[in-house]
Design a protein around this motif. Structure first.
Motif, mmCIF file in Angstrom:
data_model
loop_
_atom_site.group_PDB
_atom_site.id
_atom_site.type_symbol
_atom_site.label_atom_id
_atom_site.label_comp_id
_atom_site.label_asym_id
_atom_site.label_seq_id
_atom_site.Cartn_x
_atom_site.Cartn_y
_atom_site.Cartn_z
ATOM 1 N N UNK A 120 56.239 36.669 42.283
ATOM 2 C CA UNK A 120 55.398 36.759 41.001
ATOM 3 C C UNK A 120 55.666 38.214 40.706
ATOM 4 N N UNK A 121 55.084 38.570 39.107
ATOM 5 C CA UNK A 121 55.110 39.543 38.544
ATOM 6 C C UNK A 121 53.789 40.043 37.609
ATOM 7 N N UNK A 122 53.438 40.515 38.165
ATOM 8 C CA UNK A 122 51.247 41.113 37.630
ATOM 9 C C UNK A 122 51.465 41.767 36.210
ATOM 10 N N UNK A 123 51.195 41.961 35.376
ATOM 11 C CA UNK A 123 51.359 42.657 34.145
ATOM 12 C C UNK A 123 49.580 43.223 33.665
ATOM 13 N N UNK A 124 48.845 43.719 34.309
ATOM 14 C CA UNK A 124 47.854 44.008 34.110
ATOM 15 C C UNK A 124 47.444 44.624 32.420
ATOM 16 N N UNK A 125 48.243 45.387 32.147
ATOM 17 C CA UNK A 125 47.998 45.599 30.735
ATOM 18 C C UNK A 125 48.196 44.017 29.769
ATOM 19 N N UNK A 126 49.204 43.208 29.534
ATOM 20 C CA UNK A 126 49.725 42.188 29.403
ATOM 21 C C UNK A 126 49.006 40.682 29.643
#
Ligand SMILES: [Zn+2]
Length: 398
Positions: free
Chosen positions: A16-22
């Motif tokens: 999983x990869x979480x990107x808070x900015x996007x």
């Protein structure tokens, strides 16, 4: 995450990869090395993977963030069928969305305009329409019209001042069966074909309600050969109202008190506010031609209050001879028209069907028009009409 997604072997979450900015969550799904899959064509188990292609699907949001699934989807080699694309369990072939995302999209589009649903889901509305078309078409393919016996047929403007669509409504189940482009006799032929494609049979249609347009009469006579025609009473009354208004407009040139009185003559008296009712009362008792035409209109409506067909016939025929002698050309003309359709008008006493029965349907269709607003093709209007008024079994995934 694997449990939450409901994945079963050989599928598993790889990362999983979480990107808070996007504001997005990306979940990588994969199958275990060396996995084998059944052939999607013949079902033969344990076919080896031929090659894979990477794909992405938008899934239900993760909290306030958009979520995407990624996977390499395999093609397998079947000894009998050759190289075949296998389907993943979370999406249908060719869709960029998961099934659960599509189910939510459909639920929203049933409840609100497509553009609003698209905004809420952060999607382009053309992609939302694609979802809608898919589920509606699938559900329409399954629809069963075997029991249909009584049909109301009515036209409606697809867009203001533009082309028409014709609605075919199952009177007993109050559902739209078919929507055709145009309003000619050919629409009934298309309906008869569609009926047969859905387990129905044109010869089982015993009662049809239509307006007095020659196109519908010909369409029904040619294609629904077992059906008795009832002419819709609301259309019949409307024709008399139109004639009444012609009389009024002609007379208003010399009688200014008739200007802007159109509404009070056409409404039924109990529905008028008190001041207009009073105005009508004083005008209607005069020797105005419009007042005579108005009394003729009331008398025509009384046909439908008669206790039996025999009484209805008697009243109709007396009305006809009165209208023919009334010296008001539009009323004489409408009387001739109605007399030519006398049998179908009076059949109402036996069938008691009218297109007013589908008033509820009409309001759904108006809602459909509002939802499809701004779309040039009638395809979107048809799909929304089926969705809102077709009582389809969508079988949305849960
Ligand atoms: Zn095979």
């Amino acid at each position: 995450m694997q449990l939450a997604l409901g994945l079963v072997p050989p599928w598993q979450v790889k990362g999983c990869a979480f990107d808070a900015d996007r504001r997005r969550l990306d979940i990588e799904i994969d199958f275990a090395r060396g996995s084998r899959f059944p052939c999607p064509a013949c079902g033969k188990p344990d076919c080896p993977v031929h090659d894979t292609a990477r794909q992405e699907w938008r899934h239900l949001d993760f909290f306030q963030h958009q979520a995407f699934l990624h996977a390499r989807t395999p093609r397998i080699t079947c000894p009998d069928c050759g190289v075949r694309q296998i389907a993943v369990p979370w999406a249908r072939p060719g869709s960029g969305f998961t099934l659960l995302f599509e189910a939510l999209a459909m639920t929203l589009m049933t409840a609100m305009p497509v553009a609003a649903a698209a905004r809420l889901m952060g999607e382009h509305d053309t992609r939302m329409w694609r979802i809608l078309h898919h589920w509606v078409e699938k559900a329409r393919e399954r629809a069963d019209y075997a029991q249909v016996k009584r049909v109301a047929i009515d036209e409606t403007a697809a867009r203001r001042g533009h082309n028409y669509i014709t609605l075919f409504v199952d009177i007993d189940k109050r559902r739209v069966l078919y929507v055709a482009d145009g309003r000619d006799a050919g629409t009934v032929a298309q309906f008869a074909d569609d009926l047969e494609a859905h387990n129905g049979d044109a010869s089982r249609i015993k009662q049809v309600c239509i307006d007095m347009s020659g196109a519908f009469i010909k369409g029904v006579t040619d294609n629904l050969t077992e059906a008795e025609i009832t002419f819709d009473k609301f259309h019949a009354v409307k024709l008399v109202n139109d004639a009444l208004d012609k009389v009024r407009r002609a007379e208003a040139k010399t009688r200014p008190e008739l200007k802007r009185s159109r509404y009070i003559w056409l409404k039924n008296e109990p529905n008028l506010p008190p001041d207009q009712a009073a105005q009508l009362g004083s005008l209607a008792s005069t020797n105005l031609k419009t007042a005579r035409a108005y009394r003729l209109r009331l008398a025509f409506q009384e046909v439908y209050t008669m206790p039996s067909r025999a009484w209805g016939e008697l009243h109709f025929d007396r009305w006809f001879s009165w209208a023919r002698r009334c010296c008001l050309e539009p009323m004489k003309q409408v009387a001739l028209t109605l007399d030519r359709h006398r049998d179908g008008i009076l059949r109402w006493f036996d069938s008691t069907i009218a297109n007013g029965l589908i008033e509820g349907i009409n309001s759904l269709v108006q809602a459909a028009k509002a939802k499809a607003r701004g779309y040039r093709s009638t395809r979107t209007l048809k799909a929304i009409t089926y969705l809102l008024a077709g009582k389809l079994d969508l079988r949305l995934p849960t």
